[in-house]
Design a protein around this motif. Structure first.
Motif, PDB file in Angstrom:
ATOM      1  N   GLU A  12     120.847 -22.616  31.707  1.00 55.70           N
ATOM      2  CA  GLU A  12     121.689 -23.767  32.052  1.00 55.70           C
ATOM      3  C   GLU A  12     123.160 -23.535  31.710  1.00 55.70           C
ATOM      4  O   GLU A  12     124.051 -23.955  32.438  1.00 55.70           O
ATOM      5  CB  GLU A  12     121.180 -25.029  31.367  1.00 55.70           C
ATOM      6  CG  GLU A  12     121.780 -26.275  31.932  1.00 55.70           C
ATOM      7  CD  GLU A  12     121.051 -27.536  31.525  1.00 55.70           C
ATOM      8  OE1 GLU A  12     121.623 -28.615  31.716  1.00 55.70           O
ATOM      9  OE2 GLU A  12     119.924 -27.455  31.030  1.00 55.70           O
ATOM     10  N   PHE A  13     123.408 -22.834  30.603  1.00 48.70           N
ATOM     11  CA  PHE A  13     124.793 -22.541  30.222  1.00 48.70           C
ATOM     12  C   PHE A  13     125.471 -21.665  31.275  1.00 48.70           C
ATOM     13  O   PHE A  13     126.584 -21.939  31.705  1.00 48.70           O
ATOM     14  CB  PHE A  13     124.838 -21.864  28.849  1.00 48.70           C
ATOM     15  CG  PHE A  13     126.223 -21.496  28.411  1.00 48.70           C
ATOM     16  CD1 PHE A  13     127.082 -22.451  27.888  1.00 48.70           C
ATOM     17  CD2 PHE A  13     126.682 -20.187  28.532  1.00 48.70           C
ATOM     18  CE1 PHE A  13     128.372 -22.117  27.486  1.00 48.70           C
ATOM     19  CE2 PHE A  13     127.962 -19.842  28.137  1.00 48.70           C
ATOM     20  CZ  PHE A  13     128.808 -20.810  27.615  1.00 48.70           C
ATOM     21  N   GLU A  14     124.783 -20.601  31.694  1.00 47.99           N
ATOM     22  CA  GLU A  14     125.364 -19.679  32.680  1.00 47.99           C
ATOM     23  C   GLU A  14     125.507 -20.358  34.039  1.00 47.99           C
ATOM     24  O   GLU A  14     126.424 -20.050  34.801  1.00 47.99           O
ATOM     25  CB  GLU A  14     124.498 -18.417  32.789  1.00 47.99           C
ATOM     26  CG  GLU A  14     125.140 -17.297  33.554  1.00 47.99           C
ATOM     27  CD  GLU A  14     126.361 -16.685  32.889  1.00 47.99           C
ATOM     28  OE1 GLU A  14     127.042 -15.907  33.569  1.00 47.99           O
ATOM     29  OE2 GLU A  14     126.661 -16.971  31.718  1.00 47.99           O
ATOM     30  N   PHE A  15     124.629 -21.305  34.335  1.00 40.19           N
ATOM     31  CA  PHE A  15     124.700 -22.044  35.599  1.00 40.19           C
ATOM     32  C   PHE A  15     126.062 -22.717  35.774  1.00 40.19           C
ATOM     33  O   PHE A  15     126.571 -22.811  36.890  1.00 40.19           O
ATOM     34  CB  PHE A  15     123.581 -23.084  35.665  1.00 40.19           C
ATOM     35  CG  PHE A  15     123.618 -23.937  36.897  1.00 40.19           C
ATOM     36  CD1 PHE A  15     123.175 -23.453  38.118  1.00 40.19           C
ATOM     37  CD2 PHE A  15     124.129 -25.231  36.841  1.00 40.19           C
ATOM     38  CE1 PHE A  15     123.227 -24.241  39.268  1.00 40.19           C
ATOM     39  CE2 PHE A  15     124.180 -26.024  37.979  1.00 40.19           C
ATOM     40  CZ  PHE A  15     123.728 -25.523  39.190  1.00 40.19           C
ATOM     41  N   ASP A  16     126.656 -23.148  34.678  1.00 41.34           N
ATOM     42  CA  ASP A  16     127.971 -23.801  34.745  1.00 41.34           C
ATOM     43  C   ASP A  16     129.059 -22.865  35.279  1.00 41.34           C
ATOM     44  O   ASP A  16     130.096 -23.327  35.742  1.00 41.34           O
ATOM     45  CB  ASP A  16     128.382 -24.331  33.370  1.00 41.34           C
ATOM     46  CG  ASP A  16     127.542 -25.520  32.929  1.00 41.34           C
ATOM     47  OD1 ASP A  16     126.938 -26.184  33.792  1.00 41.34           O
ATOM     48  OD2 ASP A  16     127.488 -25.777  31.716  1.00 41.34           O
ATOM     49  N   TYR A  17     128.842 -21.553  35.205  1.00 40.39           N
ATOM     50  CA  TYR A  17     129.811 -20.573  35.687  1.00 40.39           C
ATOM     51  C   TYR A  17     129.505 -20.073  37.104  1.00 40.39           C
ATOM     52  O   TYR A  17     130.231 -19.237  37.633  1.00 40.39           O
ATOM     53  CB  TYR A  17     129.873 -19.364  34.742  1.00 40.39           C
ATOM     54  CG  TYR A  17     130.468 -19.693  33.405  1.00 40.39           C
ATOM     55  CD1 TYR A  17     131.840 -19.836  33.246  1.00 40.39           C
ATOM     56  CD2 TYR A  17     129.662 -19.868  32.287  1.00 40.39           C
ATOM     57  CE1 TYR A  17     132.398 -20.137  32.016  1.00 40.39           C
ATOM     58  CE2 TYR A  17     130.205 -20.182  31.047  1.00 40.39           C
ATOM     59  CZ  TYR A  17     131.565 -20.310  30.922  1.00 40.39           C
ATOM     60  OH  TYR A  17     132.112 -20.616  29.698  1.00 40.39           O
ATOM     61  N   LEU A  18     128.435 -20.558  37.702  1.00 38.13           N
ATOM     62  CA  LEU A  18     128.013 -20.099  39.026  1.00 38.13           C
ATOM     63  C   LEU A  18     129.046 -20.457  40.091  1.00 38.13           C
ATOM     64  O   LEU A  18     129.310 -21.631  40.333  1.00 38.13           O
ATOM     65  CB  LEU A  18     126.661 -20.714  39.391  1.00 38.13           C
ATOM     66  CG  LEU A  18     126.088 -20.352  40.752  1.00 38.13           C
ATOM     67  CD1 LEU A  18     125.722 -18.880  40.815  1.00 38.13           C
ATOM     68  CD2 LEU A  18     124.870 -21.218  41.057  1.00 38.13           C
ATOM     69  N   PRO A  19     129.652 -19.450  40.744  1.00 34.52           N
ATOM     70  CA  PRO A  19     130.594 -19.742  41.826  1.00 34.52           C
ATOM     71  C   PRO A  19     129.879 -20.412  43.004  1.00 34.52           C
ATOM     72  O   PRO A  19     128.734 -20.074  43.318  1.00 34.52           O
ATOM     73  CB  PRO A  19     131.121 -18.363  42.231  1.00 34.52           C
ATOM     74  CG  PRO A  19     130.892 -17.504  41.044  1.00 34.52           C
ATOM     75  CD  PRO A  19     129.628 -18.013  40.426  1.00 34.52           C
ATOM     76  N   LYS A  20     130.557 -21.316  43.630  1.00 38.70           N
ATOM     77  CA  LYS A  20     129.996 -22.123  44.715  1.00 38.70           C
ATOM     78  C   LYS A  20     129.366 -21.271  45.824  1.00 38.70           C
ATOM     79  O   LYS A  20     128.294 -21.589  46.319  1.00 38.70           O
ATOM     80  CB  LYS A  20     131.084 -23.020  45.278  1.00 38.70           C
ATOM     81  CG  LYS A  20     130.653 -23.921  46.403  1.00 38.70           C
ATOM     82  CD  LYS A  20     131.793 -24.783  46.886  1.00 38.70           C
ATOM     83  CE  LYS A  20     132.535 -24.032  47.958  1.00 38.70           C
ATOM     84  NZ  LYS A  20     133.534 -24.798  48.676  1.00 38.70           N
ATOM     85  N   ASP A  21     130.011 -20.183  46.213  1.00 35.80           N
ATOM     86  CA  ASP A  21     129.564 -19.386  47.350  1.00 35.80           C
ATOM     87  C   ASP A  21     128.896 -18.068  46.960  1.00 35.80           C
ATOM     88  O   ASP A  21     128.786 -17.169  47.799  1.00 35.80           O
ATOM     89  CB  ASP A  21     130.754 -19.086  48.267  1.00 35.80           C
ATOM     90  CG  ASP A  21     131.359 -20.352  48.841  1.00 35.80           C
ATOM     91  OD1 ASP A  21     130.613 -21.325  49.055  1.00 35.80           O
ATOM     92  OD2 ASP A  21     132.577 -20.369  49.071  1.00 35.80           O
ATOM     93  N   LEU A  22     128.442 -17.942  45.725  1.00 31.16           N
ATOM     94  CA  LEU A  22     127.852 -16.671  45.299  1.00 31.16           C
ATOM     95  C   LEU A  22     126.533 -16.389  46.014  1.00 31.16           C
ATOM     96  O   LEU A  22     126.199 -15.249  46.283  1.00 31.16           O
ATOM     97  CB  LEU A  22     127.628 -16.655  43.786  1.00 31.16           C
ATOM     98  CG  LEU A  22     127.163 -15.318  43.217  1.00 31.16           C
ATOM     99  CD1 LEU A  22     128.275 -14.280  43.302  1.00 31.16           C
ATOM    100  CD2 LEU A  22     126.698 -15.466  41.784  1.00 31.16           C
ATOM    101  N   ILE A  23     125.790 -17.423  46.337  1.00 32.86           N
ATOM    102  CA  ILE A  23     124.485 -17.254  46.988  1.00 32.86           C
ATOM    103  C   ILE A  23     124.640 -17.511  48.483  1.00 32.86           C
ATOM    104  O   ILE A  23     125.175 -18.545  48.884  1.00 32.86           O
ATOM    105  CB  ILE A  23     123.439 -18.201  46.380  1.00 32.86           C
ATOM    106  CG1 ILE A  23     123.373 -18.006  44.855  1.00 32.86           C
ATOM    107  CG2 ILE A  23     122.070 -17.969  47.015  1.00 32.86           C
ATOM    108  CD1 ILE A  23     122.609 -19.078  44.125  1.00 32.86           C
ATOM    109  N   THR A  24     124.176 -16.561  49.285  1.00 35.37           N
ATOM    110  CA  THR A  24     124.284 -16.679  50.735  1.00 35.37           C
ATOM    111  C   THR A  24     123.109 -15.957  51.392  1.00 35.37           C
ATOM    112  O   THR A  24     122.291 -15.354  50.703  1.00 35.37           O
ATOM    113  CB  THR A  24     125.639 -16.120  51.226  1.00 35.37           C
ATOM    114  OG1 THR A  24     125.830 -16.460  52.591  1.00 35.37           O
ATOM    115  CG2 THR A  24     125.729 -14.618  51.048  1.00 35.37           C
ATOM    116  N   VAL A  25     123.046 -15.984  52.708  1.00 34.64           N
ATOM    117  CA  VAL A  25     121.962 -15.310  53.430  1.00 34.64           C
ATOM    118  C   VAL A  25     122.340 -13.852  53.723  1.00 34.64           C
ATOM    119  O   VAL A  25     123.511 -13.497  53.750  1.00 34.64           O
ATOM    120  CB  VAL A  25     121.601 -16.048  54.733  1.00 34.64           C
ATOM    121  CG1 VAL A  25     120.946 -17.384  54.428  1.00 34.64           C
ATOM    122  CG2 VAL A  25     122.819 -16.243  55.601  1.00 34.64           C
TER     123      VAL A  25
END
Length: 90
Positions: free
Chosen positions: A32-45
């Motif tokens: 959950e802590f690292e989730f706060d740093y997840l860039p909006k567009d890091l995950i894609t197809v």
């Protein structure tokens, strides 16, 4: 343990657009802590390969653990770490 390069470039590719939110949810469950740093567009197809984004401080997540958790749920991902290369197709 594999991680993304700190303040580097990379992407998490998924097989289907509908799995993007599922992967985000798994990231939050695993760290959950690292989730706060997840860039909006890091995950894609996969069709967006080799386009990468700057991952900022999202670099402490165990990508092997994430991959295993996703594959266990039938969500096929590939984590691509381009390190400091903003344009890996060149």
């Amino acid at each position: 343990m594999n991680r993304l390069t700190h303040k580097g470039y990379g992407r998490i590719y998924v097989d289907k657009p509908e799995n993007i939110e599922a992967v985000k949810s798994l990231i939050k469950q695993l760290d959950e802590f690292e989730f706060d740093y997840l860039p909006k567009d890091l995950i894609t197809v996969f069709t967006d390969y080799p386009s990468v984004v700057y991952n900022h401080k999202f670099s402490d997540m165990d990508m092997d653990k994430l991959t295993a958790a996703c594959w266990d749920k039938g969500i096929f991902i590939w984590v691509f770490d381009a390190q400091d290369n903003e344009y890996p197709d060149r």
